[in-house]
Scaffold this motif. Sequence first.
Motif, short mmCIF file in Angstrom:
data_model
loop_
_atom_site.label_atom_id
_atom_site.label_comp_id
_atom_site.label_asym_id
_atom_site.label_seq_id
_atom_site.Cartn_x
_atom_site.Cartn_y
_atom_site.Cartn_z
N TRP A 1 0.92 -1.02 -0.02
CA TRP A 1 0.12 0.00 -0.04
C TRP A 1 0.77 1.18 0.05
N HIS A 2 0.14 2.43 0.10
CA HIS A 2 0.93 3.63 -0.06
C HIS A 2 0.63 4.81 0.66
N GLY A 3 0.14 4.69 1.78
CA GLY A 3 -0.35 5.53 2.74
C GLY A 3 -1.40 5.31 3.75
N THR A 4 -1.16 5.85 5.09
CA THR A 4 -2.37 5.83 5.86
C THR A 4 -3.62 6.62 5.35
N PRO A 5 -4.67 6.20 5.56
CA PRO A 5 -5.93 6.91 5.14
C PRO A 5 -6.46 7.98 6.08
N TYR A 6 -6.53 9.07 5.58
CA TYR A 6 -7.43 10.28 5.86
C TYR A 6 -8.79 10.07 5.27
N LYS B 1 -6.36 -11.99 5.27
CA LYS B 1 -5.27 -12.71 5.49
C LYS B 1 -4.17 -12.22 6.42
N VAL B 2 -2.79 -11.79 5.92
CA VAL B 2 -1.96 -11.57 6.93
C VAL B 2 -1.56 -10.15 6.95
N MET B 3 -1.94 -9.55 8.10
CA MET B 3 -1.75 -7.99 8.17
C MET B 3 -0.45 -7.82 8.85
N PHE C 1 -8.08 -0.78 7.19
CA PHE C 1 -7.71 -1.96 5.74
C PHE C 1 -8.35 -3.05 5.93
N LYS C 2 -8.64 -3.99 7.12
CA LYS C 2 -9.34 -5.10 7.16
C LYS C 2 -10.84 -4.86 6.65
N LEU D 1 -0.32 -7.68 3.80
CA LEU D 1 -0.44 -6.18 3.57
C LEU D 1 -0.05 -5.17 4.71
N ILE D 2 0.65 -4.37 4.38
CA ILE D 2 1.59 -3.55 5.33
C ILE D 2 0.79 -2.42 5.84
N ALA D 3 0.61 -2.29 7.24
CA ALA D 3 0.13 -1.16 7.77
C ALA D 3 1.07 -0.10 8.32
N GLN D 4 0.86 1.10 8.55
CA GLN D 4 1.99 1.96 8.96
C GLN D 4 1.70 2.13 10.57
#
Length: 391
Positions: free
Chosen positions: A119-124, A178-180, A170-171, A159-162
């Motif tokens: 992914w490419h950013g934490t969501p606002y 799957k694997v967070m 994201f979930k 899936l990577i989370a910041q």
Amino acid sequence: MVQSSKKYKNLCLKLYNDIFLKCPVKKKRVLFESFLGRNVSGNPKYVYNYFVEQGLDKKYELIWILNNTEDEVIGRAKKVKRKTLKYYYYMATAGYWVFNARQADEIIKRPEVSYLQTWHGTPYKTLGNDMFNASMPGVKDVNDYKEKFYRNSRRWDYLIAQNNYSAEIFKRAFSFDKVMLPYGYPANDILYKGNNEKYINELKDKFNLPKDKKVVMYAPTWREDNFYRKGHYKMTMELELDKMMKALGDEYILILRMHYLIANTINVSDYAGFVYDLSQGCDIQELYLVSDVMITDYSSTMFDYANLRRPMVFFAYDLDKYTNDLRGAYFSLPEVAPGPVVKTTEAVIESLEDISKVKEEYREKEEAFYNKFCHLDDGYAAKRVYETVFK
């Protein structure tokens, strides 16, 4: 045969489906792609850099997918032009995909392939299942968009989370089960390892920036209802550069960093020596490091830049439209932002003229923002990702 022709693409897809997908998968072959081949950047770049730094480019066959194979890549990676015959061959036979954006429906993920979606950013702004509106070109309606997103995310294995905040969103938004990997962002590792005077001065030399003035970067997001066509968006410069230059030119220079989806360029020829348009070909992580202050709006750059604990100003001239009509948001920006949220150029200037006062006024909000969104970033995210996905 011309690579851009329909006949060539049809040939590639026929060979992909009839032959390449029947070839064995190479478990030591790793594909990297950032923003559909636009450049070498983001989380895929910094996962790749970890491979190189650890000498793993001798153990694995590493391949970068690019629109322009002249783009510079360190290490021993092969460079493959996107949407060519080689591209389809490697997509069919690589054991790992490391991508930061969704892939076309024509691409088939085989069961033997491990797909790391960085992914490419934490969501606002709201994402996927949480969206109430979709104004992008090529999208029939919001339900059509959600269905396409759902199908695409079925392929992701990791899936990577910041941060923990992102992981929970994201979930739900991606229907991801799957694997967070709530590990922090590999792209932000450099904000810890490179945040020193020597490296920052080297970067200023690289970008030909003066060292006798403070640097402010303007890094806004895109507006999905302002476009030329699918994937190509317009940027209307609401920040009045002439006023900025007149008021701040003795003390500051201004870097422009437009979103990667913006297709038009901003003419800055009248602001030579004050405005530097570094939207193309520059790593935004490096631009964070050279910037003393950042102006943004609803962009996920706010969550990355916060790692540096430097001041931010939020130029949210269309806040009501953006949050209520266009996209929706996960929190109130005026309540949470670690800096002033303003709607005029004059208010931006006022904040920058006494930025030390602004930083002090927002000290508690800055601390809360950092603790919520940057608590996992520490300079070692790429290492954690490698040890989980590839070992």
